[in-house]
Design a protein around this motif. Structure first.
Motif, PDB file in Angstrom:
ATOM      1  N   SER A  75     -83.087 -89.839  19.220  1.00  0.00           N
ATOM      2  CA  SER A  75     -82.045 -90.499  18.427  1.00  0.00           C
ATOM      3  C   SER A  75     -82.005 -91.971  18.830  1.00  0.00           C
ATOM      4  O   SER A  75     -82.483 -92.335  19.908  1.00  0.00           O
ATOM      5  N   PRO A  76     -81.425 -92.819  17.992  1.00  0.00           N
ATOM      6  CA  PRO A  76     -81.381 -94.251  18.313  1.00  0.00           C
ATOM      7  C   PRO A  76     -80.611 -94.522  19.606  1.00  0.00           C
ATOM      8  O   PRO A  76     -79.703 -93.778  19.971  1.00  0.00           O
ATOM      9  N   VAL A  81     -77.230 -97.503  27.058  1.00  0.00           N
ATOM     10  CA  VAL A  81     -78.612 -97.934  26.819  1.00  0.00           C
ATOM     11  C   VAL A  81     -78.628 -99.097  25.841  1.00  0.00           C
ATOM     12  O   VAL A  81     -79.290-100.115  26.076  1.00  0.00           O
ATOM     13  N   LEU A  82     -77.884 -98.983  24.769  1.00  0.00           N
ATOM     14  CA  LEU A  82     -77.807-100.064  23.781  1.00  0.00           C
ATOM     15  C   LEU A  82     -77.207-101.322  24.394  1.00  0.00           C
ATOM     16  O   LEU A  82     -77.692-102.432  24.156  1.00  0.00           O
ATOM     17  N   LYS A  83     -76.189-101.163  25.212  1.00  0.00           N
ATOM     18  CA  LYS A  83     -75.566-102.314  25.869  1.00  0.00           C
ATOM     19  C   LYS A  83     -76.541-103.033  26.791  1.00  0.00           C
ATOM     20  O   LYS A  83     -76.565-104.266  26.839  1.00  0.00           O
ATOM     21  N   SER A  93     -85.266-110.089  20.395  1.00  0.00           N
ATOM     22  CA  SER A  93     -86.709-110.314  20.346  1.00  0.00           C
ATOM     23  C   SER A  93     -87.503-109.102  19.858  1.00  0.00           C
ATOM     24  O   SER A  93     -88.733-109.106  19.906  1.00  0.00           O
ATOM     25  N   PHE A  94     -86.822-108.069  19.385  1.00  0.00           N
ATOM     26  CA  PHE A  94     -87.504-106.870  18.902  1.00  0.00           C
ATOM     27  C   PHE A  94     -88.423-107.192  17.738  1.00  0.00           C
ATOM     28  O   PHE A  94     -88.055-107.928  16.820  1.00  0.00           O
ATOM     29  N   ASP A  95     -89.601-106.577  17.752  1.00  0.00           N
ATOM     30  CA  ASP A  95     -90.487-106.623  16.590  1.00  0.00           C
ATOM     31  C   ASP A  95     -90.283-105.321  15.804  1.00  0.00           C
ATOM     32  O   ASP A  95     -89.403-104.526  16.128  1.00  0.00           O
ATOM     33  N   HIS A  96     -91.105-105.102  14.792  1.00  0.00           N
ATOM     34  CA  HIS A  96     -90.948-103.919  13.935  1.00  0.00           C
ATOM     35  C   HIS A  96     -91.076-102.612  14.714  1.00  0.00           C
ATOM     36  O   HIS A  96     -90.294-101.685  14.512  1.00  0.00           O
ATOM     37  N   GLU A  97     -92.056-102.550  15.617  1.00  0.00           N
ATOM     38  CA  GLU A  97     -92.245-101.327  16.408  1.00  0.00           C
ATOM     39  C   GLU A  97     -91.066-101.067  17.332  1.00  0.00           C
ATOM     40  O   GLU A  97     -90.652 -99.925  17.514  1.00  0.00           O
ATOM     41  N   ASP A  98     -90.530-102.134  17.927  1.00  0.00           N
ATOM     42  CA  ASP A  98     -89.381-101.991  18.820  1.00  0.00           C
ATOM     43  C   ASP A  98     -88.162-101.476  18.065  1.00  0.00           C
ATOM     44  O   ASP A  98     -87.447-100.595  18.538  1.00  0.00           O
ATOM     45  N   LEU A 103     -84.110 -98.259  17.814  1.00  0.00           N
ATOM     46  CA  LEU A 103     -82.977 -98.152  16.897  1.00  0.00           C
ATOM     47  C   LEU A 103     -83.250 -97.263  15.683  1.00  0.00           C
ATOM     48  O   LEU A 103     -82.383 -97.107  14.827  1.00  0.00           O
ATOM     49  N   HIS A 104     -84.472 -96.742  15.589  1.00  0.00           N
ATOM     50  CA  HIS A 104     -84.892 -95.891  14.478  1.00  0.00           C
ATOM     51  C   HIS A 104     -84.737 -96.591  13.132  1.00  0.00           C
ATOM     52  O   HIS A 104     -84.374 -95.982  12.137  1.00  0.00           O
ATOM     53  N   LYS A 105     -85.016 -97.894  13.127  1.00  0.00           N
ATOM     54  CA  LYS A 105     -84.922 -98.677  11.895  1.00  0.00           C
ATOM     55  C   LYS A 105     -86.302 -98.950  11.359  1.00  0.00           C
ATOM     56  O   LYS A 105     -87.175 -99.421  12.056  1.00  0.00           O
ATOM     57  N   GLU A 106     -86.466 -98.645  10.080  1.00  0.00           N
ATOM     58  CA  GLU A 106     -87.696 -98.957   9.378  1.00  0.00           C
ATOM     59  C   GLU A 106     -87.541-100.359   8.800  1.00  0.00           C
ATOM     60  O   GLU A 106     -86.525-100.678   8.174  1.00  0.00           O
ATOM     61  N   VAL A 107     -88.524-101.191   9.015  1.00  0.00           N
ATOM     62  CA  VAL A 107     -88.469-102.555   8.508  1.00  0.00           C
ATOM     63  C   VAL A 107     -89.507-102.682   7.408  1.00  0.00           C
ATOM     64  O   VAL A 107     -90.672-102.369   7.604  1.00  0.00           O
ATOM     65  N   THR A 108     -89.051-103.120   6.258  1.00  0.00           N
ATOM     66  CA  THR A 108     -89.966-103.352   5.142  1.00  0.00           C
ATOM     67  C   THR A 108     -89.938-104.819   4.785  1.00  0.00           C
ATOM     68  O   THR A 108     -88.903-105.473   4.852  1.00  0.00           O
ATOM     69  N   LEU A 109     -91.086-105.320   4.432  1.00  0.00           N
ATOM     70  CA  LEU A 109     -91.187-106.743   4.069  1.00  0.00           C
ATOM     71  C   LEU A 109     -91.291-106.902   2.578  1.00  0.00           C
ATOM     72  O   LEU A 109     -91.729-106.107   1.868  1.00  0.00           O
TER      73      LEU A 109
END
Length: 109
Positions: A75-76, A81-83, A93-98, A103-109
């Protein structure tokens, strides 16, 4: 042992994820990666984490990728941990993989 369990392992982490437990967690992850192709870790919502935990997980992610294995969170990241991720400046500084891993977020461009 069924066929699925030969390739996949789910690990429930303890409620304290700190430098005092880093060696134990490192050993556990190494052992599982020797015999499994995929590891999913579950972090309790009320777990207490410090920066050493984040560093250990980041190192495990890189090693898993280098070995062609899968490593993920069930889970995200939330709570402590988030703090820690926020305070340490990781999220900015997170990239798409991070984003997908933590955070279990899919990033679409």
């Amino acid at each position: 042992m069924n066929t699925q369990s030969q390739y996949y392992e789910s690990i429930n982490l303890p409620g304290v994820l700190s430098i005092r437990h880093a060696a134990e967690l490192h050993s556990k992850l190494n052992g599982e990666f020797r015999s499994k192709n995929s590891i999913i870790i579950s972090i309790a919502a009320d777990a207490e984490a410090d920066l050493s935990f984040i560093q250990l997980i980041e190192a495990a992610r890189r090693q898993a990728k280098a070995d062609g294995k899968t490593f993920s969170l069930s889970s995200p990241a939330s709570g402590s941990v988030l703090k820690v991720l926020e305070r340490a400046g990781f999220i900015e500084s997170f990239d798409h993989e991070d984003l997908k891993f933590w955070l279990h977020k899919e990033v679409t461009l």
